[in-house]
Design an enzyme around this catalytic site. Structure first.
Site, PDB file in Angstrom:
ATOM      1  N   ASP A 314      -0.694   2.628   1.060  1.00  0.00           N
ATOM      2  CA  ASP A 314      -1.132   2.100  -0.229  1.00  0.00           C
ATOM      3  C   ASP A 314      -1.857   3.201  -0.996  1.00  0.00           C
ATOM      4  O   ASP A 314      -2.900   3.692  -0.559  1.00  0.00           O
ATOM      5  CB  ASP A 314      -2.059   0.907   0.009  1.00  0.00           C
ATOM      6  CG  ASP A 314      -2.485   0.228  -1.280  1.00  0.00           C
ATOM      7  OD1 ASP A 314      -2.113   0.721  -2.368  1.00  0.00           O
ATOM      8  OD2 ASP A 314      -3.188  -0.793  -1.207  1.00  0.00           O
ATOM      9  N   CYS A 385       6.330   1.917 -17.110  1.00  0.00           N
ATOM     10  CA  CYS A 385       7.370   1.341 -17.973  1.00  0.00           C
ATOM     11  C   CYS A 385       6.800   0.130 -18.699  1.00  0.00           C
ATOM     12  O   CYS A 385       7.339  -0.971 -18.626  1.00  0.00           O
ATOM     13  CB  CYS A 385       8.618   0.983 -17.165  1.00  0.00           C
ATOM     14  SG  CYS A 385       8.327  -0.128 -15.784  1.00  0.00           S
TER      15      CYS A 385
END
Length: 434
Positions: A314, A385
């Site tokens: 992570d 994005c």
């Protein structure tokens, strides 16, 4: 007593697969996908039909629902997920795909007759016969709130339309909504480890053209399975939108450098970094998902990528890369994805109003970790994005306020409506030498 053998599953039906895919998105919050096992038995034409129906239904969902609800004495209970799916996909076929009304209705009724909802076949028939004749423009005029009307007209969640309206005004919002409902072309990144743009263009025989938004990219002019394109098995290209190719280009990796790719799966940008250095850099690709990392490894193998260390972990964990330092870091981070709605229409229905801020907080944590993993004088590209300010210029502003030893070299924003590519924000940062 010998147990009875299980009943055989009904043969794959592209319309049923589309209904089930829509149900999984709206009921279970999953990404849009067709059931792979049953999909294998379909022809290429029927696979395309199933995907077009499912994606198109999600693209126009709110307007379809408004029309259907206008044709019911009372709304259909939410528990009837299959019926909702049948009604929505049938109406999409009739209104958007130019499938004759009679054929779309007949197929919908047959789907219901072959399901546990069989007693409601007459209801479905009646609603659809009315729905195909509804005047959508007249229906929209009855919505007094202009934001709500715009949200229904362009089938986007009202919270998102209201947010964009308040940030950018009505005209810009309308342009963005229209762009979000257009079909996105497939764009290829030519893999310089194995091919060249001229070679791939020649092999495509008129099915592709150079993309104006990024050097070396190719925009496909016809649809079909990517796996059937010449050069796929040989690793000549990867599917990667033009905007998604810019982060690695701006990072400008060099042979011999230590490079970190955060949230790397499924590996498109990792492979691009390797290609830009001629497999001459030492790349560490990090992602938290074992399944996505399997896909990353498969993609790297097909593309002939070498010199990559794959690490499951992570990126929000500050101890993940304790003691490691890198010359350059690519941080293409998880976000609300509002810039790729045209490519993934289900995003509209999987997001909530608090998601941009929530995702921005995750991004901030990862960026602060990355700041510790970068060598003095090193460079970092932050990319999302997303079209939301929290996940763009505000993120860069807040980062620089905490890290005065950094400076922003460049910011780039891409809008689907004006740039012929997905919506992206990219920040190019440098850490001081001392």
């Amino acid at each position: 007593m010998t147990p009875s053998p299980p009943l055989p599953r009904p043969p794959a039906n592209p319309r049923r697969l589309a209904v089930e895919a829509v149900v999984r998105v709206l009921r279970d919050g999953l990404s849009l996908s067709l059931e792979p096992v049953r999909l294998e038995s379909l022809s290429l034409r029927d696979k395309g039909l199933a995907l077009e129906i499912a994606a198109g239904t999600l693209r126009h969902l709110r307007l379809l629902d408004a029309i259907l609800n206008a044709c019911m004495a009372r709304p259909l209970a939410k528990k009837h997920h299959f019926l909702h799916g049948v009604l929505r996909t049938a109406l999409y076929q009739a209104r958007q795909m130019r499938i004759p009304d009679r054929a779309a209705i007949h197929e919908a009724v047959e789907l219901v007759k072959s399901s546990p909802e069989r007693p409601r076949a007459g209801f479905v028939n009646g609603v659809l016969r009315s729905a195909v004749n509804v005047d959508a423009a007249e229906l929209l005029q009855k919505i007094s709130d202009p934001v709500a009307r715009l949200a229904v007209e362009h089938s986007h969640p009202e919270w998102l339309v209201r947010r964009w309206w308040e940030l950018h005004g009505e005209a810009a919002t309308r342009i963005r909504l229209e762009a979000g409902n257009r079909l996105a072309p497939l764009v290829l990144r030519v893999n310089s480890l194995r091919s060249a743009p001229e070679r791939l263009l020649a092999a495509l025989e008129g099915r592709g053209e150079p993309h104006p938004g990024v050097p070396g990219a190719i925009r496909l002019l016809s649809s079909g399975p990517v796996e059937s394109l010449p050069g796929f098995a040989e690793g000549w290209f990867a599917v990667q939108d033009a905007a998604a190719q810019w982060p690695a280009l701006l990072l400008d990796p060099q042979p011999g450098e230590e490079i970190l790719d955060l949230c790397a799966a499924p590996g498109g940008k990792t492979a691009q970094l390797a290609a830009l250095t001629g497999n001459g850099a030492r790349i560490c690709a990090v992602d938290s998902s074992p399944g996505r990392l399997r896909t990353l490894r498969e993609n790297l193998a097909r593309l002939g990528v070498a010199g990559v260390t794959v690490l499951q972990g992570d990126a929000a964990d500050p101890a993940l890369l304790e003691g490691r330092k890198f010359h350059r870091i690519l941080a293409d981070l998880p976000c609300s994805s509002t810039g790729v709605i045209r490519r993934h229409p289900e995003i509209k229905w999987r997001r909530e109003s608090g998601d941009p801020q929530r995702m921005a907080e995750v991004q901030s944590t990862i960026l602060h970790n990355a700041a510790r993993w970068l060598l003095p004088g090193g460079r970092l590209v932050y990319a999302v994005c997303s079209l939301e300010p929290e996940e763009g210029p505000e993120q860069i502003r807040d980062f620089l306020a905490i890290h005065p030893e950094w400076r922003c070299l460049q910011e780039r924003r891409f809008e689907p409506a004006t740039d012929q590519m997905d919506g992206f924000f990219i920040g190019y940062l440098q850490k001081n030498d001392t």
